[in-house]
Each structure stands twice: as structure tokens, then as C-alpha cells.
Design a protein around this motif. Structure first.
Motif, PDB file in Angstrom:
ATOM      1  N   MET A   1       0.822  -1.206   0.000  1.00 24.56           N
ATOM      2  CA  MET A   1       0.000   0.000   0.000  1.00 24.56           C
ATOM      3  C   MET A   1       0.858   1.258   0.000  1.00 24.56           C
ATOM      4  N   LYS A   2       2.000   1.217   0.663  1.00 28.76           N
ATOM      5  CA  LYS A   2       2.914   2.361   0.660  1.00 28.76           C
ATOM      6  C   LYS A   2       3.415   2.623  -0.757  1.00 28.76           C
ATOM      7  N   ALA A   3       3.724   1.558  -1.477  1.00 27.58           N
ATOM      8  CA  ALA A   3       4.171   1.704  -2.865  1.00 27.58           C
ATOM      9  C   ALA A   3       3.081   2.351  -3.711  1.00 27.58           C
ATOM     10  N   ALA A   4       1.837   1.926  -3.482  1.00 26.41           N
ATOM     11  CA  ALA A   4       0.722   2.495  -4.241  1.00 26.41           C
ATOM     12  C   ALA A   4       0.555   3.980  -3.935  1.00 26.41           C
ATOM     13  N   LEU A   5       0.653   4.338  -2.662  1.00 27.76           N
ATOM     14  CA  LEU A   5       0.484   5.734  -2.269  1.00 27.76           C
ATOM     15  C   LEU A   5       1.642   6.599  -2.744  1.00 27.76           C
ATOM     16  N   GLU A   6       2.864   6.090  -2.619  1.00 27.78           N
ATOM     17  CA  GLU A   6       4.029   6.875  -3.045  1.00 27.78           C
ATOM     18  C   GLU A   6       4.065   7.017  -4.563  1.00 27.78           C
ATOM     19  N   GLY A   7       3.835   5.908  -5.255  1.00 26.62           N
ATOM     20  CA  GLY A   7       3.915   5.941  -6.711  1.00 26.62           C
ATOM     21  C   GLY A   7       2.747   6.645  -7.362  1.00 26.62           C
ATOM     22  N   GLY A   8       1.579   6.632  -6.690  1.00 30.06           N
ATOM     23  CA  GLY A   8       0.382   7.231  -7.266  1.00 30.06           C
ATOM     24  C   GLY A   8       0.102   8.614  -6.733  1.00 30.06           C
ATOM     25  N   LEU A   9      -0.323   8.692  -5.469  1.00 29.28           N
ATOM     26  CA  LEU A   9      -0.710   9.975  -4.891  1.00 29.28           C
ATOM     27  C   LEU A   9       0.445  10.973  -4.862  1.00 29.28           C
ATOM     28  N   ARG A  10       1.649  10.501  -4.509  1.00 28.45           N
ATOM     29  CA  ARG A  10       2.780  11.418  -4.341  1.00 28.45           C
ATOM     30  C   ARG A  10       3.661  11.509  -5.587  1.00 28.45           C
ATOM     31  N   GLU A  11       3.278  10.754  -6.620  1.00 27.34           N
ATOM     32  CA  GLU A  11       4.022  10.773  -7.887  1.00 27.34           C
ATOM     33  C   GLU A  11       5.517  10.529  -7.681  1.00 27.34           C
ATOM     34  N   GLN A  12       5.829   9.519  -6.883  1.00 23.21           N
ATOM     35  CA  GLN A  12       7.212   9.121  -6.636  1.00 23.21           C
ATOM     36  C   GLN A  12       7.376   7.656  -7.045  1.00 23.21           C
ATOM     37  N   PRO A  13       7.326   7.357  -8.355  1.00 26.36           N
ATOM     38  CA  PRO A  13       7.398   5.952  -8.779  1.00 26.36           C
ATOM     39  C   PRO A  13       8.693   5.257  -8.383  1.00 26.36           C
ATOM     40  N   GLN A  14       9.786   6.034  -8.228  1.00 26.61           N
ATOM     41  CA  GLN A  14      11.043   5.415  -7.803  1.00 26.61           C
ATOM     42  C   GLN A  14      10.879   4.785  -6.422  1.00 26.61           C
ATOM     43  N   ALA A  15      10.203   5.507  -5.521  1.00 25.84           N
ATOM     44  CA  ALA A  15       9.947   4.950  -4.186  1.00 25.84           C
ATOM     45  C   ALA A  15       8.979   3.783  -4.283  1.00 25.84           C
ATOM     46  N   GLY A  16       7.975   3.908  -5.161  1.00 27.01           N
ATOM     47  CA  GLY A  16       7.035   2.814  -5.352  1.00 27.01           C
ATOM     48  C   GLY A  16       7.722   1.542  -5.793  1.00 27.01           C
ATOM     49  N   VAL A  17       8.665   1.664  -6.722  1.00 28.97           N
ATOM     50  CA  VAL A  17       9.436   0.507  -7.192  1.00 28.97           C
ATOM     51  C   VAL A  17      10.160  -0.155  -6.033  1.00 28.97           C
ATOM     52  N   GLU A  18      10.778   0.657  -5.169  1.00 26.20           N
ATOM     53  CA  GLU A  18      11.552   0.086  -4.072  1.00 26.20           C
ATOM     54  C   GLU A  18      10.668  -0.648  -3.070  1.00 26.20           C
ATOM     55  N   TYR A  19       9.517  -0.089  -2.735  1.00 29.70           N
ATOM     56  CA  TYR A  19       8.636  -0.764  -1.777  1.00 29.70           C
ATOM     57  C   TYR A  19       8.104  -2.079  -2.356  1.00 29.70           C
ATOM     58  N   TYR A  20       7.721  -2.067  -3.623  1.00 37.37           N
ATOM     59  CA  TYR A  20       7.279  -3.317  -4.251  1.00 37.37           C
ATOM     60  C   TYR A  20       8.436  -4.322  -4.318  1.00 37.37           C
ATOM     61  N   ARG A  21       9.637  -3.828  -4.610  1.00 39.42           N
ATOM     62  CA  ARG A  21      10.794  -4.717  -4.711  1.00 39.42           C
ATOM     63  C   ARG A  21      11.081  -5.385  -3.373  1.00 39.42           C
ATOM     64  N   GLN A  22      10.990  -4.593  -2.295  1.00 37.82           N
ATOM     65  CA  GLN A  22      11.212  -5.153  -0.957  1.00 37.82           C
ATOM     66  C   GLN A  22      10.173  -6.228  -0.653  1.00 37.82           C
ATOM     67  N   ALA A  23       8.913  -5.932  -0.969  1.00 40.69           N
ATOM     68  CA  ALA A  23       7.848  -6.921  -0.726  1.00 40.69           C
ATOM     69  C   ALA A  23       8.089  -8.177  -1.544  1.00 40.69           C
ATOM     70  N   LEU A  24       8.481  -7.993  -2.790  1.00 42.36           N
ATOM     71  CA  LEU A  24       8.747  -9.124  -3.679  1.00 42.36           C
ATOM     72  C   LEU A  24       9.916  -9.960  -3.168  1.00 42.36           C
ATOM     73  N   ASP A  25      10.984  -9.304  -2.764  1.00 39.81           N
ATOM     74  CA  ASP A  25      12.164 -10.020  -2.255  1.00 39.81           C
ATOM     75  C   ASP A  25      11.829 -10.815  -1.001  1.00 39.81           C
ATOM     76  N   LEU A  26      11.061 -10.200  -0.104  1.00 40.75           N
ATOM     77  CA  LEU A  26      10.728 -10.882   1.149  1.00 40.75           C
ATOM     78  C   LEU A  26       9.832 -12.090   0.897  1.00 40.75           C
ATOM     79  N   VAL A  27       8.863 -11.936   0.003  1.00 39.39           N
ATOM     80  CA  VAL A  27       7.964 -13.056  -0.309  1.00 39.39           C
ATOM     81  C   VAL A  27       8.721 -14.184  -1.005  1.00 39.39           C
ATOM     82  N   GLU A  28       9.575 -13.848  -1.968  1.00 41.10           N
ATOM     83  CA  GLU A  28      10.360 -14.883  -2.663  1.00 41.10           C
ATOM     84  C   GLU A  28      11.287 -15.600  -1.696  1.00 41.10           C
ATOM     85  N   TRP A  29      11.924 -14.850  -0.818  1.00 43.04           N
ATOM     86  CA  TRP A  29      12.814 -15.446   0.185  1.00 43.04           C
ATOM     87  C   TRP A  29      12.030 -16.384   1.095  1.00 43.04           C
TER      88      TRP A  29
END
Length: 523
Positions: A284-312
Motif C-alpha cells: 500500500m505504501k508503494a501504491a500511495l508513493e507511486g500514485g498519490l505522491r508521484e514518486q514511482p522510484q519509491a514505489g518501485v523500491e517498496y514493491y521490490r522489498q515486498a517481492l524479495d521478502l515473499v520470494e525469500w
């Protein structure tokens, strides 16, 4: 026997690697010191920031400020990495406060100018009204989830004949998302009876689960329907995070260690909710940062962290049942995050386009191909567990469509940077094929089926393909457009000029057809 390397030497060697943009090498050098000091943590934070690993940068910068609260660069590294503008402004102020008040050196004067400018920018962003996706406005008409919800009784009566409809996807996404919003509304906050200034929260601990489940089913369901939505959301996250003792600012590597330690000490009943809240809050933080705050770079990082943790987690706990490890380690959940990450990565690329982008096209292509493989595996290995009619679309068909669309985007961008006309033509041909495949993954009444057919027409035209090919796609697009309007009259895509762009291509097709009929043009 060689003398041991000092912290100062490691810092100097790491700094040289940093200057050469060898950030991974620099991190290795900074980390070789067993008792890392504030300077090494701050420098490692700068490396993680350069690698777009913002949460790890925040983690390191926090450690730097804890070790030495008077180290200005530690606070500046933290301020740069934080996605929250309020916290960022606070950290910039702390960086300024840590500088000498008088007799500043030239380097310190430069730092003061930089920190002052960044503090001003952070405060300006903090005071900007948020960009609200589909804030409810009755004048716009009914939203897709409203129309779809009204359609469900008829679809249920029709049975299997009406399983393939985007109404199932968006209506069920809305049902979950709205459940989460209702839980947010039901959260109460009362003064603590024994601790002055403290509060006691009472509410439902499944708010984040419902919000994130609905969002992953179809991100187009995200909307804000009241002024205090963000405040309610933040309180819900705080309530769930403190109750479950989730990780809020730690990076992936730190959480790996802490999660395994807690698991050994307290078991799954303690770790499962903490991991779930951590991952869902990141989504949800990625969605808010990448969408509402127009910070897609931060959105990428939050999704990446979630993805890495789930894969691990799926790897080290592969034999642990779902009842113990939780739903976030299920294959469908992984596909959901991959889809969101891929789309945000594309969005980030558009803010930094080109062959030297920090979000390389080749990586976008690899991520899209990985997502296609995941959806293929999911389709082949599905068990007999009953799911609702929208589930397969949300977690297999739509992600596959998105992956094809991102490959289409990759080939369009490749065409733009191709110097050879033949290579450019073939790139557009490949793009047309991918967009056509993407459209076929969506039901006939989904706006994305029509939109990706429109993208196909653009590519066919740019490739210089025969007129018949253009007209054939136009025929399919015309039918898809009429069907999508029943549900998708109002959407972000529509508000962004969807219908006008589609109509422009259909008008071109009509003109070409007229000229072919008049025999002033040969098909």
C-alpha cells in the motif's frame, strides 16, 4: 602477516569505488569493518540510495544517526531516503542543526546551502494537496465497481456462460477494498486511562489484508471517497503494526535476520502477522508513493522489498503449510506483487527514459518475461481449491496480459532508439504482436482489451504494415469499445483521453476504408 585494515582505510577505499559508481563494491568495503561507525553506515546508505534500495538506505541512515546524533551527513542521508515528506523535512532540519553555527568551513557552507534547499523543497511537497485517484464525483457518472456490482446478480444467474466478464474482477476487488475502508472507519482511538498523552486503539486487524487484497485483484479499484481517508489509513497501519510488532523502517536484510530470530523464540503465531502486516503495508505504501505522491522510484523500491521478502520466504519455508506461514507466501500473492512491481517499474522508466535510465528497459523486459513464466506455472499447477469467478482473471489472466503489454512497451521504446529503419520496423511489428496478445488476455468488456488493441493499431501503423492489417485490428477494436463502455465509462484511463485516442484510430481506419472503396488507395 598483513596489518588489519582500519575503518578509515575502508572508508577511503569505499569512497573511491563510490566515485566510480561501483556501489555494490563500495558497500562490500564499508561492511568489512566489524564495528561499523556512523560514517560507514551513512556512506553505505548513500550506496543503497544510488541503487534505489531506499528502505535499506533508511535502515543504514537510522543506524548512523543512532550512533552519532550530531553527524550531519547521517541525517542528510536519512532525509534523502525517506519517502514521507514530513519525516524527510524533520531529518533535513536535524542535519542543519548538526552543522556548526559559526566559522563554517567551505564544505560545511556548501552542506548548509544544500540542506536548506532540500528542507524548503520537502516542506513545499508536504504542503501540496495530494493527487487523488478517482476521488468520487457524482457528476462523472457511475464508477466501474458500481456498475459491476449491479451486474453480479444477473451474472450469477447466467452461470458459466458469463464467467468471462471484467465485472467479476472489479466488483470483487471493490468488495474487498471497501471492506478494508469500513474497517478503517470503525477504528476508535481513546485516551489511555493510565498514561497521559497516550492512546488506546480498538478495531479490526484485517483492514490492511482487505485493502491490499482488493488492490492486488485490480489496482483500478483504488479510490478515495472522503477527505480524511489518508489519516484513517495511517491510523489503521499504526494500529496493526504496533499490535503485530511489524517492521516499519527496517530493510530486507535486517528483517530476514529478525524474522528468523523471532520464529525460533516465539513461533509462527508471532511471526506470521508481523510479516503479513510488513509486506501488505509496503504494498500500500508503494501504491500511495507511486500514485498519490508521484514518486514511482519509491514505489518501485517498496514493491521490490515486498517481492524479495515473499520470494525469500517461499524458498526457506517452502515446506511450511499456509496455515502457519500465511497467505503472503502463496503463489497467487507473489504474482500479484510482481504485476504491481512491473507496472510501477514502467512508470518509473517514463520519469527517467532513455538508454541510460536508472530503470533499464532490459530489466523491464526480463521482469515481464519472469511474470509470464509465473502465470504459466500457476495455470499448469492449479489445485482444485475453489475460487470465485474473478480470481483466475486477477491472478493469472490479467497479469499475463500486463506482461505482454510491458513487452509491447519495451519493443516500442526499442524502436524509438533504433538507428536502422529495418530494425525499427521489426521492433514495431514485435510490439504489435505483444499488444495483440495482451488484449486477448482480458474479457471483451474490459477497457484494457480495447486499449491494447488501440496500442496494436499504433504499432501496425508505425511499422508500415499493409492496410488490411490495420483495418482488421480496427474491426476488433470497434467491437471491444462498444462492450467496454457498459462498465468502464468512467476510469483513470478514460479521464486520460482513452476514448479520444481510440476514436482517432477508428477515424483513420474509416478514412482508409473509404479510400479503398473509392479505389484511390490500394489495400
Amino acid at each position: 602477516m598483513p596489518e588489519p585494515t582500519t575503518a578509515a582505510q575502508l572508508k577511503d577505499e569505499g569512497n573511491e569505488l563510490f566515485k566510480k559508481q561501483d556501489y555494490v563494491g563500495a558497500i562490500i568495503r564499508y561492511t568489512e569493518e566489524y564495528n561499523m561507525n556512523a560514517v560507514l553506515y551513512a556512506n553505505r546508505a548513500a550506496c543503497n540510495h544510488a541503487l534505489n534500495k531506499y528502505l535499506d538506505a533508511v535502515d543504514d541512515a537510522h543506524r548512523a544517526t543512532e550512533i552519532d546524533p550530531g553527524y550531519a551527513k547521517g541525517w542528510s542521508r536519512l532525509a534523502s531516503a525517506l519517502a514521507d515528506w514530513g519525516k524527510s523535512a524533520y531529518a533535513w532540519q536535524k542535519a542543519l542543526d548538526a552543522l556548526p553555527k559559526t566559522n563554517l568551513s567551505p564544505a560545511e557552507r556548501q552542506q548548509k546551502e544544500q540542506y536548506t534547499a532540500c528542507l524548503k523543497a520537502a516542506n513545499a511537497r508536504l504542503n501540496q494537496p495530494p493527487i487523488v485517484p478517482l476521488s468520487l464525483n457524482e457528476k462523472l457518472g457511475k464508477f466501474p465497481w458500481q456498475v459491476a456490482t449491479e451486474m453480479l446478480p444477473e451474472l450469477r444467474r447466467a452461470g458459466h456462460a458469463k464467467v468471462s466478464s471484467s465485472a467479476w474482477v472489479i466488483a470483487l476487488a471493490y468488495e474487498e477494498f471497501n471492506n478494508g475502508v469500513e474497517m478503517m472507519k470503525g477504528l476508535t482511538k481513546t485516551p489511555h486511562p493510565e498514561t497521559p498523552g497516550a492512546f488506546v486503539y480498538h478495531g479490526n486487524l484485517d483492514g490492511l489484508t482487505s485493502l491490499s487484497n482488493g488492490f492486488m485483484r485490480d489496482e483500478r479499484v483504488f479510490h478515495i471517497n472522503q477527505p480524511n481517508w489518508i489519516d484513517m489509513y495511517n491510523q489503521q497501519v499504526y494500529f496493526e503494526a504496533t499490535t503485530s510488532k511489524a517492521w516499519s523502517s527496517e530493510g530486507f536484510e535486517t528483517i530476514k535476520e529478525l524474522a528468523q530470530k523471532r520464529l525460533k523464540e516465539n513461533g509462527w503465531d508471532d511471526v506470521r502477522p508481523a510479516l503479513a502486516v510488513t509486506v501488505r503495508a509496503w504494498i500500500m505504501k508503494a501504491a500511495l508513493e507511486g500514485g498519490l505522491r508521484e514518486q514511482p522510484q519509491a514505489g518501485v523500491e517498496y514493491y521490490r522489498q515486498a517481492l524479495d521478502l515473499v520470494e525469500w520466504g517461499r524458498t526457506i519455508w517452502k515446506d511450511v503449510p499456509k496455515s502457519s506461514r500465511g497467505a503472503i507466501f502463496e503463489h497467487s500473492f507473489l504474482i500479484g506483487i510482481r504485476s504491481l512491481y512491473l507496472k510501477m517499474f514502467m512508470h518509473a522508466y517514463t520519469t527517467d527514459p532513455g538508454l541510460n535510465s536508472k530503470f533499464p528497459l532490459e530489466q523491464l523486459k526480463e521482469e515481464a518475461e519472469d511474470l509470464l513464466k509465473e502465470t504459466d506455472i500457476a495455470l499448469r499447477t492449479r489445485d482444485n481449491e475453489p475460487v470465485d469467478p474473478g480470481f483466475i482473471s486477477s491472478f493469472i489472466a490479467y497479469p499475463a496480459g500486463l506482461a505482454h503489454a510491458m513487452l509491447g512497451f519495451y519493443h516500442v521504446q526499442s524502436a524509438r532508439y533504433a538507428s536502422d529503419p529495418i530494425e525499427r520496423m521489426f521492433s514495431f511489428v514485435k510490439a504489435a504482436g505483444e499488444y495483440s496478445s495482451a488484449s486477448n488476455k482480458y474479457p471483451e468488456d474490459d477497457e484494457l482489451r480495447a486499449w491494447y488493441l488501440n496500442c496494436t493499431m499504433d504499432c501496425v501503423r508505425n511499422a508500415g504494415a499493409p492496410i488490411d492489417n490495420f483495418l482488421m485490428v480496427a474491426f476488433g477494436l470497434r467491437g471491444a469499445m462498444s462492450k467496454m463502455l457498459k462498465i468502464w465509462t468512467v476510469s483513470e484511463l478514460a479521464l486520460g483521453g482513452r476514448d479520444e485516442k481510440i476514436q482517432a484510430n477508428l477515424d483513420r481506419a474509416d478514412e482508409l476504408m473509404r479510400r479503398v472503396t473509392d479505389k484511390t488507395l490500394t489495400a
